[in-house]
Design a protein around this motif. Structure first.
Motif, PDB file in Angstrom:
ATOM      1  N   TYR A   6       0.843  -1.199   0.000  1.00  0.00           N
ATOM      2  CA  TYR A   6       0.000   0.000   0.000  1.00  0.00           C
ATOM      3  C   TYR A   6       0.880   1.252   0.000  1.00  0.00           C
ATOM      4  O   TYR A   6       0.668   2.166  -0.800  1.00  0.00           O
ATOM      5  CB  TYR A   6      -0.918  -0.022   1.223  1.00  0.00           C
ATOM      6  CG  TYR A   6      -1.711   1.238   1.418  1.00  0.00           C
ATOM      7  CD1 TYR A   6      -2.829   1.506   0.641  1.00  0.00           C
ATOM      8  CD2 TYR A   6      -1.349   2.163   2.390  1.00  0.00           C
ATOM      9  CE1 TYR A   6      -3.566   2.668   0.827  1.00  0.00           C
ATOM     10  CE2 TYR A   6      -2.073   3.328   2.575  1.00  0.00           C
ATOM     11  CZ  TYR A   6      -3.180   3.568   1.794  1.00  0.00           C
ATOM     12  OH  TYR A   6      -3.902   4.717   1.979  1.00  0.00           O
ATOM     13  N   GLU A  98      -5.997   1.845  -3.786  1.00  0.00           N
ATOM     14  CA  GLU A  98      -7.308   1.664  -3.167  1.00  0.00           C
ATOM     15  C   GLU A  98      -7.561   0.200  -2.827  1.00  0.00           C
ATOM     16  O   GLU A  98      -8.111  -0.112  -1.765  1.00  0.00           O
ATOM     17  CB  GLU A  98      -8.407   2.190  -4.093  1.00  0.00           C
ATOM     18  CG  GLU A  98      -8.459   3.691  -4.185  1.00  0.00           C
ATOM     19  CD  GLU A  98      -9.495   4.178  -5.190  1.00  0.00           C
ATOM     20  OE1 GLU A  98     -10.373   3.377  -5.602  1.00  0.00           O
ATOM     21  OE2 GLU A  98      -9.427   5.352  -5.566  1.00  0.00           O
ATOM     22  N   GLN A  99      -7.155  -0.706  -3.719  1.00  0.00           N
ATOM     23  CA  GLN A  99      -7.342  -2.135  -3.452  1.00  0.00           C
ATOM     24  C   GLN A  99      -6.556  -2.555  -2.215  1.00  0.00           C
ATOM     25  O   GLN A  99      -7.092  -3.228  -1.335  1.00  0.00           O
ATOM     26  CB  GLN A  99      -6.905  -2.970  -4.662  1.00  0.00           C
ATOM     27  CG  GLN A  99      -7.829  -2.845  -5.854  1.00  0.00           C
ATOM     28  CD  GLN A  99      -7.255  -3.495  -7.093  1.00  0.00           C
ATOM     29  OE1 GLN A  99      -6.077  -3.817  -7.158  1.00  0.00           O
ATOM     30  NE2 GLN A  99      -8.101  -3.687  -8.106  1.00  0.00           N
ATOM     31  N   GLY A 101      -5.495  -0.618   0.124  1.00  0.00           N
ATOM     32  CA  GLY A 101      -6.080   0.079   1.263  1.00  0.00           C
ATOM     33  C   GLY A 101      -7.308  -0.654   1.780  1.00  0.00           C
ATOM     34  O   GLY A 101      -7.506  -0.788   2.994  1.00  0.00           O
ATOM     35  N   TYR A 102      -8.115  -1.164   0.856  1.00  0.00           N
ATOM     36  CA  TYR A 102      -9.306  -1.922   1.237  1.00  0.00           C
ATOM     37  C   TYR A 102      -8.910  -3.215   1.953  1.00  0.00           C
ATOM     38  O   TYR A 102      -9.470  -3.555   2.996  1.00  0.00           O
ATOM     39  CB  TYR A 102     -10.153  -2.231  -0.001  1.00  0.00           C
ATOM     40  CG  TYR A 102     -11.366  -3.072   0.300  1.00  0.00           C
ATOM     41  CD1 TYR A 102     -12.494  -2.506   0.871  1.00  0.00           C
ATOM     42  CD2 TYR A 102     -11.379  -4.438   0.023  1.00  0.00           C
ATOM     43  CE1 TYR A 102     -13.612  -3.265   1.159  1.00  0.00           C
ATOM     44  CE2 TYR A 102     -12.483  -5.211   0.318  1.00  0.00           C
ATOM     45  CZ  TYR A 102     -13.596  -4.625   0.879  1.00  0.00           C
ATOM     46  OH  TYR A 102     -14.698  -5.407   1.172  1.00  0.00           O
ATOM     47  N   ILE A 103      -7.932  -3.924   1.390  1.00  0.00           N
ATOM     48  CA  ILE A 103      -7.456  -5.168   2.019  1.00  0.00           C
ATOM     49  C   ILE A 103      -6.887  -4.871   3.398  1.00  0.00           C
ATOM     50  O   ILE A 103      -7.138  -5.601   4.361  1.00  0.00           O
ATOM     51  CB  ILE A 103      -6.398  -5.861   1.118  1.00  0.00           C
ATOM     52  CG1 ILE A 103      -7.045  -6.380  -0.163  1.00  0.00           C
ATOM     53  CG2 ILE A 103      -5.706  -6.995   1.872  1.00  0.00           C
ATOM     54  CD1 ILE A 103      -6.055  -6.849  -1.210  1.00  0.00           C
ATOM     55  N   GLU A 105      -7.661  -2.407   5.383  1.00  0.00           N
ATOM     56  CA  GLU A 105      -8.782  -2.097   6.278  1.00  0.00           C
ATOM     57  C   GLU A 105      -9.506  -3.380   6.697  1.00  0.00           C
ATOM     58  O   GLU A 105      -9.889  -3.536   7.857  1.00  0.00           O
ATOM     59  CB  GLU A 105      -9.753  -1.128   5.590  1.00  0.00           C
ATOM     60  CG  GLU A 105     -10.817  -0.568   6.489  1.00  0.00           C
ATOM     61  CD  GLU A 105     -10.276   0.227   7.652  1.00  0.00           C
ATOM     62  OE1 GLU A 105     -10.895   0.161   8.726  1.00  0.00           O
ATOM     63  OE2 GLU A 105      -9.247   0.914   7.505  1.00  0.00           O
ATOM     64  N   GLU A 106      -9.686  -4.300   5.765  1.00  0.00           N
ATOM     65  CA  GLU A 106     -10.321  -5.585   6.085  1.00  0.00           C
ATOM     66  C   GLU A 106      -9.487  -6.364   7.098  1.00  0.00           C
ATOM     67  O   GLU A 106     -10.029  -6.982   8.024  1.00  0.00           O
ATOM     68  CB  GLU A 106     -10.518  -6.424   4.815  1.00  0.00           C
ATOM     69  CG  GLU A 106     -11.628  -5.925   3.921  1.00  0.00           C
ATOM     70  CD  GLU A 106     -12.995  -6.039   4.573  1.00  0.00           C
ATOM     71  OE1 GLU A 106     -13.306  -7.097   5.151  1.00  0.00           O
ATOM     72  OE2 GLU A 106     -13.746  -5.047   4.514  1.00  0.00           O
ATOM     73  N   GLN A 109     -10.045  -4.814  10.459  1.00  0.00           N
ATOM     74  CA  GLN A 109     -11.365  -5.191  10.975  1.00  0.00           C
ATOM     75  C   GLN A 109     -11.360  -6.627  11.484  1.00  0.00           C
ATOM     76  O   GLN A 109     -11.930  -6.927  12.537  1.00  0.00           O
ATOM     77  CB  GLN A 109     -12.439  -5.027   9.887  1.00  0.00           C
ATOM     78  CG  GLN A 109     -12.682  -3.604   9.453  1.00  0.00           C
ATOM     79  CD  GLN A 109     -13.312  -2.757  10.536  1.00  0.00           C
ATOM     80  OE1 GLN A 109     -14.006  -3.262  11.406  1.00  0.00           O
ATOM     81  NE2 GLN A 109     -13.030  -1.467  10.506  1.00  0.00           N
TER      82      GLN A 109
END
Length: 134
Positions: A6, A98-99, A101-103, A105-106, A109
């Motif tokens: 990232y 963005e991909q 960043g999404y991973i 964030e997942e 979580q």
């Protein structure tokens, strides 16, 4: 690992944005040069009753300036093509950022869910041990 990817993609995007700024400034410089040269062509003249050779020299000078404009426009077109390619690269890098960043964030979580689940199990074990010993 994902965080490093990232950060890498983010850094690459920033570098491409700097390159884009440099290309835009080069294009603006060429456009200003073209405008100045066109103005010089329009305003260059000789004395009204000058020699015929003055007109020939003036025409050669104007032709030289027209050639300079053509060369500048050619350079500008090349830079515009580079800019378009660079913009495509930036868009691709932003998508990848963005991909990741999404991973990322997942993953955060999921780590929070695991931590909450572990705390819940710990609390249940504590209550059961109190119940059994009580």
């Amino acid at each position: 690992m994902i965080e490093q990817l990232y950060n890498l993609k983010k850094t690459q995007t920033d570098q491409k944005l700097v390159q884009k700024g440099l290309l835009l400034s080069k294009i603006e410089r060429l456009e200003a040069e073209i405008l100045i040269t066109k103005t010089q062509i329009d305003t260059t003249s000789v004395q009204r009753y000058g020699a015929i050779s003055d007109f020939a020299i003036l025409e050669m000078h104007k032709n030289t300036m027209r050639l300079h404009i053509q060369q500048s426009e050619s350079k500008r077109n090349i830079l515009n093509e580079e800019l378009e390619s660079l913009i495509k690269d930036i868009i691709q890098l932003q998508k990848e950022t963005e991909q990741f960043g999404y991973i990322l964030e997942e993953q955060k979580q999921e780590a929070i869910r695991k931590m909450l689940l572990a705390e819940e199990e710990e609390a249940n074990e504590y209550i059961q041990s109190k119940y059994i010993s009580g």
